[in-house]
Write an enzyme that holds these catalytic residues in place. Structure first.
Site, short mmCIF file in Angstrom:
data_model
loop_
_atom_site.label_atom_id
_atom_site.label_comp_id
_atom_site.label_asym_id
_atom_site.label_seq_id
_atom_site.Cartn_x
_atom_site.Cartn_y
_atom_site.Cartn_z
N GLU A 275 -24.94 12.71 27.66
CA GLU A 275 -24.08 12.15 26.62
C GLU A 275 -24.13 13.00 25.36
O GLU A 275 -25.15 13.64 25.06
CB GLU A 275 -24.47 10.71 26.26
N THR A 276 -23.03 12.97 24.63
CA THR A 276 -22.92 13.55 23.30
C THR A 276 -22.41 12.47 22.37
O THR A 276 -21.48 11.72 22.71
CB THR A 276 -21.97 14.76 23.28
#
Length: 303
Positions: free
Chosen positions: A46-47
């Protein structure tokens, strides 16, 4: 346009373990397509993109992207973002920082307590915004086993059986008999699609009571190729669902129960997630996820 970014390793006290996370502050000017492209470039589980909150009393609005899509909630982005904001913004008292970080997510508002101490990894924990609930039915055990490249006798232990639970994201939870069996689990081609993709789950969470460390209660792995994550080193949102599993199958008495979950060992990124369950009048009333995080790098993105 130049944007600053930070990376952290989450659910670990040491760099280069845990689940890596990229965080992009001051991301108000980015479009959805730009955020997705940046997440694809980082290519981490995830970002996070931090934006101005809708309410001034809140710390930030955050949006979470996998390399393939935006998601409403995830555990290690919540812990990592809270630790970063506490380290950057919280006032220090005698060299210590304690902060309540209020994060607006698509799932709702999540309040995270963060603790920063000199010479130690920062720690944060939050109450899950949704309690886990059963969500769907899995095919027979032989189909589930084939999807993971296992044999049917390796699926299930004690009274634990495969089941789907959701707490924002829906996961298939598959108990397996041993540490050796979980080490052989994999995404098994067309068998995987038949076992899991037709069920509409975000990922498959495989768990066993046999652990690498005596302090751990469960050893787990999580596969989510549907959202661009072949395997995740640490999955806080799925740990919320595991609380529902533990409550259902282990018949916990009223009180507060703490379990340490180890994950990521097969990937060379050992992680520890602290899961706390509160049971009152026989019902699961609170699920809390905690873990450490360490900052690894920072830099500038050209967008």
């Amino acid at each position: 346009m130049a944007l600053k970014f930070h990376t952290l390793d989450v659910f670990t006290e040491q760099r280069f373990g845990g689940n890596p996370l990229a965080v992009v502050p001051e991301a108000d000017g980015l479009s959805d397509d730009q955020m997705q492209a940046i997440a694809r470039e980082f290519n981490l589980s995830e970002t996070v993109f931090i934006q101005t909150p809708t309410r001034p009393a809140h710390s930030a609005r955050m949006r979470i992207f996998t390399p393939r899509s935006e998601i409403a909630f995830a555990g290690h982005p919540t812990i990592g973002t809270a630790v970063l904001l506490a380290e950057l913004n919280a006032p220090a008292h005698n060299g210590e920082k304690d902060a309540l970080i209020v994060l607006e997510q698509r799932i709702g508002t999540v309040r995270v307590g963060a603790r920063v101490r000199a010479g130690a990894a920062a720690f944060a924990e939050f109450d899950a915004p949704k309690l886990p609930a059963e969500a769907g039915v899995l095919p027979p055990d032989d189909v589930v086993a084939a999807g993971l490249g296992l044999i049917p006798s390796e699926v299930g232990f004690e009274n634990h059986a495969p089941v789907c639970f959701a707490a924002g994201n829906t996961f298939a939870f598959v108990p397996v008999t041993s540490l050796e069996a979980i080490g052989r689990a994999r995404i098994n081609g067309a068998h995987w699609e038949r076992a899991f993709e037709q069920q509409g789950v975000s990922g498959v969470y495989v768990y066993t009571r046999q652990c690498a460390h005596t302090s751990s209660a469960f050893h787990v792995r999580m596969f989510a190729p549907q959202v661009g994550i072949p395997e995740d080193p640490a999955t806080g949102s799925a740990a919320v669902g595991l609380a529902g599993i533990v409550h259902q199958f282990d018949a916990l008495p009223d009180g507060t129960h703490r379990r340490v979950i180890e994950q990521g060992y097969e990937m060379g990124r050992p992680s520890q997630i602290v899961l706390t369950l509160v049971v009152a009048s026989g019902k699961l009333t609170t699920v809390r996820i905690g873990g450490s995080a360490v900052r690894v790098s920072e830099g500038t993105l050209e967008v």
